[in-house]
Design a protein around this motif. Structure first.
Motif, PDB file in Angstrom:
ATOM      1  N   PRO A 199       0.110  -1.443  -0.171  1.00 11.10           N
ATOM      2  CA  PRO A 199       0.280   0.137  -0.080  1.00 11.10           C
ATOM      3  C   PRO A 199       0.415   1.685  -0.044  1.00 11.10           C
ATOM      4  O   PRO A 199       0.867   2.460  -0.297  1.00 11.10           O
ATOM      5  CB  PRO A 199      -0.586  -0.025   1.727  1.00 11.10           C
ATOM      6  N   LEU A 200       2.229   1.591   0.650  1.00 13.33           N
ATOM      7  CA  LEU A 200       3.158   2.846   0.326  1.00 13.33           C
ATOM      8  C   LEU A 200       3.022   3.017  -0.321  1.00 13.33           C
ATOM      9  O   LEU A 200       3.561   4.083  -1.526  1.00 13.33           O
ATOM     10  CB  LEU A 200       3.816   1.963   1.575  1.00 13.33           C
ATOM     11  N   GLU A 201       3.818   1.254  -1.522  1.00 15.62           N
ATOM     12  CA  GLU A 201       4.564   1.881  -2.951  1.00 15.62           C
ATOM     13  C   GLU A 201       3.689   2.620  -3.843  1.00 15.62           C
ATOM     14  O   GLU A 201       3.872   3.128  -4.380  1.00 15.62           O
ATOM     15  CB  GLU A 201       5.425   0.651  -2.821  1.00 15.62           C
ATOM     16  N   ALA A 202       2.154   1.681  -3.535  1.00 16.63           N
ATOM     17  CA  ALA A 202       0.996   2.091  -4.248  1.00 16.63           C
ATOM     18  C   ALA A 202       0.401   3.775  -3.754  1.00 16.63           C
ATOM     19  O   ALA A 202       0.508   4.798  -5.000  1.00 16.63           O
ATOM     20  CB  ALA A 202       0.118   1.164  -3.867  1.00 16.63           C
ATOM     21  N   ALA A 203       0.720   3.820  -3.354  1.00 15.01           N
ATOM     22  CA  ALA A 203      -0.036   5.428  -2.754  1.00 15.01           C
ATOM     23  C   ALA A 203       1.353   6.106  -3.347  1.00 15.01           C
ATOM     24  O   ALA A 203       0.785   7.346  -3.493  1.00 15.01           O
ATOM     25  CB  ALA A 203       0.447   5.697  -1.020  1.00 15.01           C
ATOM     26  N   ARG A 204       2.714   6.302  -3.233  1.00 15.91           N
ATOM     27  CA  ARG A 204       3.485   6.984  -3.860  1.00 15.91           C
ATOM     28  C   ARG A 204       3.396   6.828  -5.183  1.00 15.91           C
ATOM     29  O   ARG A 204       3.854   8.308  -6.891  1.00 15.91           O
ATOM     30  CB  ARG A 204       5.158   6.410  -3.466  1.00 15.91           C
ATOM     31  N   LEU A 205       3.003   5.881  -5.512  1.00 18.32           N
ATOM     32  CA  LEU A 205       3.036   5.699  -7.024  1.00 18.32           C
ATOM     33  C   LEU A 205       1.876   6.570  -7.956  1.00 18.32           C
ATOM     34  O   LEU A 205       1.425   7.161  -9.109  1.00 18.32           O
ATOM     35  CB  LEU A 205       2.557   4.388  -8.053  1.00 18.32           C
ATOM     36  N   LEU A 206       0.575   6.574  -6.936  1.00 20.53           N
ATOM     37  CA  LEU A 206      -0.240   6.810  -7.201  1.00 20.53           C
ATOM     38  C   LEU A 206      -0.439   8.842  -6.471  1.00 20.53           C
ATOM     39  O   LEU A 206      -1.629   9.219  -6.853  1.00 20.53           O
ATOM     40  CB  LEU A 206      -1.942   6.592  -7.055  1.00 20.53           C
ATOM     41  N   GLN A 207       0.843   8.772  -5.954  1.00 23.43           N
ATOM     42  CA  GLN A 207       1.044  10.132  -5.283  1.00 23.43           C
ATOM     43  C   GLN A 207      -0.560  10.536  -3.899  1.00 23.43           C
ATOM     44  O   GLN A 207      -1.205  11.951  -4.240  1.00 23.43           O
ATOM     45  CB  GLN A 207       0.593  11.364  -6.180  1.00 23.43           C
ATOM     46  N   GLU A 208      -0.951   9.607  -2.865  1.00 20.57           N
ATOM     47  CA  GLU A 208      -1.934   9.586  -2.538  1.00 20.57           C
ATOM     48  C   GLU A 208      -1.158   9.228  -1.036  1.00 20.57           C
ATOM     49  O   GLU A 208       0.476   8.785  -1.129  1.00 20.57           O
ATOM     50  CB  GLU A 208      -2.666   8.989  -2.814  1.00 20.57           C
ATOM     51  N   SER A 209      -2.896   8.948  -0.520  1.00 20.78           N
ATOM     52  CA  SER A 209      -1.751   8.337   1.107  1.00 20.78           C
ATOM     53  C   SER A 209      -1.677   7.276   1.100  1.00 20.78           C
ATOM     54  O   SER A 209      -2.590   6.577   0.371  1.00 20.78           O
ATOM     55  CB  SER A 209      -2.262   9.899   2.579  1.00 20.78           C
ATOM     56  N   THR A 210      -1.085   6.393   2.052  1.00 18.65           N
ATOM     57  CA  THR A 210      -1.649   5.017   2.547  1.00 18.65           C
ATOM     58  C   THR A 210      -2.911   4.479   2.530  1.00 18.65           C
ATOM     59  O   THR A 210      -3.521   4.255   2.173  1.00 18.65           O
ATOM     60  CB  THR A 210      -0.651   4.534   3.207  1.00 18.65           C
ATOM     61  N   GLU A 211      -3.409   5.918   4.271  1.00 22.41           N
ATOM     62  CA  GLU A 211      -4.752   5.337   4.169  1.00 22.41           C
ATOM     63  C   GLU A 211      -6.228   5.880   2.710  1.00 22.41           C
ATOM     64  O   GLU A 211      -6.934   4.995   3.278  1.00 22.41           O
ATOM     65  CB  GLU A 211      -4.899   6.473   5.124  1.00 22.41           C
ATOM     66  N   THR A 212      -5.046   6.274   1.709  1.00 23.85           N
ATOM     67  CA  THR A 212      -6.743   6.745   0.862  1.00 23.85           C
ATOM     68  C   THR A 212      -6.931   5.332  -0.185  1.00 23.85           C
ATOM     69  O   THR A 212      -7.641   5.033  -0.025  1.00 23.85           O
ATOM     70  CB  THR A 212      -6.221   7.459   0.150  1.00 23.85           C
ATOM     71  N   ILE A 213      -5.093   5.139  -0.130  1.00 28.81           N
ATOM     72  CA  ILE A 213      -5.724   3.610  -0.530  1.00 28.81           C
ATOM     73  C   ILE A 213      -6.331   2.282   0.029  1.00 28.81           C
ATOM     74  O   ILE A 213      -7.359   2.153  -0.954  1.00 28.81           O
ATOM     75  CB  ILE A 213      -3.778   3.204  -1.155  1.00 28.81           C
ATOM     76  N   GLN A 214      -5.598   2.032   0.586  1.00 36.56           N
ATOM     77  CA  GLN A 214      -6.976   1.267   2.431  1.00 36.56           C
ATOM     78  C   GLN A 214      -8.056   1.062   1.931  1.00 36.56           C
ATOM     79  O   GLN A 214      -9.061  -0.018   2.015  1.00 36.56           O
ATOM     80  CB  GLN A 214      -6.168   1.369   3.525  1.00 36.56           C
ATOM     81  N   SER A 215      -8.363   2.671   1.654  1.00 39.04           N
ATOM     82  CA  SER A 215      -9.828   2.471   1.837  1.00 39.04           C
ATOM     83  C   SER A 215     -10.649   2.360   0.375  1.00 39.04           C
ATOM     84  O   SER A 215     -11.766   1.711   0.524  1.00 39.04           O
ATOM     85  CB  SER A 215     -10.212   4.051   1.962  1.00 39.04           C
TER      86      SER A 215
END
Length: 520
Positions: free
Chosen positions: A382-398
Motif C-alpha cells: 500500500p505505501l508503494e502504491a500511495a507513492r505511485l498514485l501520489q496519495e496517502s496510504t490511508e486513501t489507498i486502503q480506503s
C-alpha cells in the motif's frame, strides 16, 4: 475462510445487488426477499447453536436489515428458541415487510428490549448473537448509541467466545471496499463477526482490507434468485476454481530453455538477501535458468543453490525472457540506470520494491513503463502504491479495488496490490481478490518471494494476468500450508516459502487445478 460454490466466486457491488432487488420486485411482486433472508438466517443460526440452551440475542437496526432480523427472530421463536431482540430503531419506520415481521415476532413471544438495556442483558449467557444492525446501505460511520452497541457486542463475544452471525455484511463494513465506514471526524466501528450470511451474491468487501478480519466465514444465500450471468469482466475471487488458464505442465521431451531464463536485478549493499530470496523462489517455482545481478559485489555463487548464476549487475545485458527488478535494488543512480534499461528491454518485467519507488519519483521512468510493449507486472504494497498514485496510504486502503485498477490503467500493467485480500487487476479492468494467505506473510522478505514467483511463472509461458493470479494464490497457500504444520503465523520465515510453493504448485498441477488440501 469462505464456503463457496462456483457461482459464489463472482463478486457483486452494492449497485449490482440493488439492481437485482429491483428486478425481483418488478418481475415477482409477491416474492418476499426479506422473508427468505430471515429463514436463511434462522436456518444457519440453528446449525450454529446446536444443543446450546441459552437464548439467542439479536440486534435489529433500521431499514431492511432490521426487518430481516425480525423475520429471523420470528422463525427461531416458531421453532421453540428463546429470542431476545435489542431494537435500535423505531419499528414504525420499517417498510411494510419489516413491520409485518416485527408484529409476527411479537406474536411469537419474542422479547424486545431497547438499546439502553444491552449492558444489563450482556450479563447473562447467550448461545449466539445475530447482528442485524446495518447492511450494505450504510454510508456514515456508526456513532452514538449504535456505536456503543457494537463495542459492547464485540467485547462480550471476545470475553465469552459466543459466536456472532452478521446478516448480509458486518455492521459498519463497506461492502464494496472492505474498509470500515469512517469519516474525517469519526473513526467508525464494525461488528466483528465469526460468520456472515450474505444474500443474492458474494460481496467484494467481505474479502479484502478489514473485511478479512471482520466477516469471518462467509456463507452465500441466493434467496432462490437465479444467479446473474457471469462475464469475463466480473470481479471474482482468486482461487483455483476461478483459473481459466493452462498450468505449466512439462513434457518429457523438454529442456531448460522451455521454462524461461529469469534474471533478478537488485542486491545493493545491505540488501543482498532480497535478491537471493527472489532468485531461489524463481528456481523452486520452475524457472529454467535463474541469474541474479547484484549492485554490490556479486558472490561467486549461492552456497545453498549453486545452480543460480551470480553476476555484477552492471555487466548484465537485458536479454532475458523475464527480468525481476527491485528486490534489494536501492535508489542509487546506478539502480535508476539499470531500471531504465530494463524498462526499454523486450523482456517481461516484474517490478517490485525500490524499482517502484524509483518510478514514483521520475516521470521519464513512468513514461517508459506506460509505453512498454512487453508484459509488466507491478507488485506494490500500500505505501508503494500511495507513492505511485501520489496519495496517502490511508486513501489507498480506503478503497483497494479502485486504487489497484487506477494503478493498472495509469501504468498500462498488471498489478498485484499486496495486503489482506490482495487485489490482482490489469489495464483491461479484470479484477480478482485473493483468497489465500495469513498474517505470517506480514514480515520483510515475503514480497521478494512473490516477485520471484511471478517471474518464474511468466518465464513458463503464462500471461501477465494469469501469472499474477497464480503467483498470488500460491504465495498465500504456501503460507497457509506452513500454518497448518504449526510454522506460523508468528515467526514464519520467507525462506520457508519457496519449498512450500514448490509443493503447492506440483500438487495443483497433479490434481488438474484442484488443490487437494485447499478449502476456500
Amino acid at each position: 475462510m469462505t464456503l463457496l460454490k462456483q457461482t459464489d466466486l463472482i463478486l457483486f457491488s452494492i449497485n449490482d445487488i440493488r439492481e437485482i432487488e429491483t428486478k425481483v420486485a418488478a418481475e415477482n411482486p409477491g416474492k418476499s426477499l426479506m422473508k427468505k433472508a430471515g429463514k436463511a438466517t434462522a436456518a444457519l443460526a440453528k446449525k450454529l447453536i446446536e444443543n446450546n440452551v441459552h437464548p439467542v440475542l439479536i440486534v435489529a437496526g433500521p431499514g431492511n436489515n432490521g426487518g430481516g432480523a425480525c423475520a429471523a427472530a420470528a422463525d427461531l421463536a416458531k421453532d421453540g428458541y428463546q429470542v431476545i431482540v435489542v431494537l435500535c430503531a423505531d419499528p414504525a419506520t420499517y417498510s411494510e415487510g419489516g413491520k409485518k415481521y416485527f408484529e409476527k415476532a411479537l406474536s411469537r413471544k419474542v422479547i424486545f428490549k431497547n438499546s439502553n438495556s444491552l449492558t444489563s442483558l450482556l450479563k447473562q449467557d447467550f448461545s449466539l448473537i445475530i447482528d442485524g444492525l446495518f447492511g450494505i446501505g450504510l454510508h456514515r460511520p456508526i456513532a452514538g448509541i449504535e456505536k456503543e452497541v457494537v463495542l459492547h457486542i464485540n467485547d462480550y463475544a471476545k470475553e465469552t467466545h459466543v459466536p456472532v452471525l452478521s446478516i448480509d455484511v458486518p455492521s459498519g463494513l463497506n461492502a464494496d471496499t472492505g474498509a470500515i465506514v469512517r469519516s474525517e471526524t469519526e473513526e467508525g466501528v464494525c461488528v466483528k463477526a465469526d460468520y456472515t450470511i450474505t444474500f443474492l451474491g458474494n460481496k467484494l468487501g467481505l474479502h479484502t482490507a478489514d473485511g478479512k478480519d471482520y466477516a469471518g466465514t462467509v456463507i452465500i444465500s441466493d434467496l432462490d434468485v437465479e444467479p446473474t450471468a457471469q462475464t469475463d469482466r466480473s470481479p471474482k475471487l482468486n482461487a483455483p476454481a476461478s483459473f481459466h488458464f493452462t498450468l505449466p505442465r512439462r513434457n518429457h521431451n523438454s529442456h531448460k530453455g522451455n521454462f524461461g531464463q529469469v534474471a533478478i536485478i537488485g542486491g545493493a549493499k545491505g540488501m543482498v538477501g532480497a535478491s537471493i530470496l527472489a532468485g531461489r523462489t524463481a528456481l523452486f517455482a520452475g524457472a529454467g535458468k535463474v541469474t541474479i545481478g547484484f549492485l554490490s559485489q556479486a558472490p561467486s555463487f549461492d552456497i545453498l543453490h549453486p545452480e543460480i548464476m551470480c553476476h555484477d549487475a552492471d555487466q548484465m545485458t537485458m536479454r532475458y525472457d523475464v527480468i525481476v527488478i527491485g528486490p534489494g535494488l536501492g535508489t542509487s543512480e546506478a539502480a535508476k540506470l539499470l531500471l531504465s534499461d530494463a524498462l526499454r528491454s523486450n523482456a517481461s518485467l516484474v517490478i517490485d520494491a525500490d524499482a517502484l519507488n524509483l518510478i514514483s519519483m521520475d516521470e521519464s521512468l513512468q513514461d517508459a513503463l506506460r509505453h512498454r510493449n512487453a508484459a509488466s507486472v507491478l507488485t506494490p504494497h500500500p505505501l508503494e502504491a500511495a507513492r505511485l498514485l501520489q496519495e496517502s496510504t490511508e486513501t489507498i486502503q480506503s478503497n483497494r479495488p479502485q486504487h489497484g485498477l487506477a494503478l493498472a490503467k495509469k501504468f498500462n500493467a498488471t498489478v498485484i496490490l499486496k495486503g489482506s485480500g490482495s487485489i490482482i487487476c490489469d489495464q483491461q479492468g479484470q479484477l480478482r481478490v485473493n483468497t489465500s494467505g495469513n498474517a505470517g506473510l506480514a514480515t520483510g522478505g515475503t514480497g521478494d518471494v512473490l516477485a520471484g514467483l511471478c517471474g518464474a511463472l511468466l518465464g513458463q509461458g503464462l500471461s501477465a494476468f494469469d501469472a499474477a493470479q497464480l503467483a498470488t494464490w500460491l504465495h498465500g497457500q504456501a503460507a497457509d500450508d506452513l500454518l497448518k504444520k504449526g510454522n506460523g503465523p508468528v515467526g514464519m520465515s520467507p525462506s520457508e516459502l519457496p519449498f512450500a510453493i514448490r509443493h503447492c504448485l506440483n500438487n495443483l498441477i497433479k490434481h488438474n487445478g484442484k488443490y487437494a488440501s485447499h478449502q476456500l
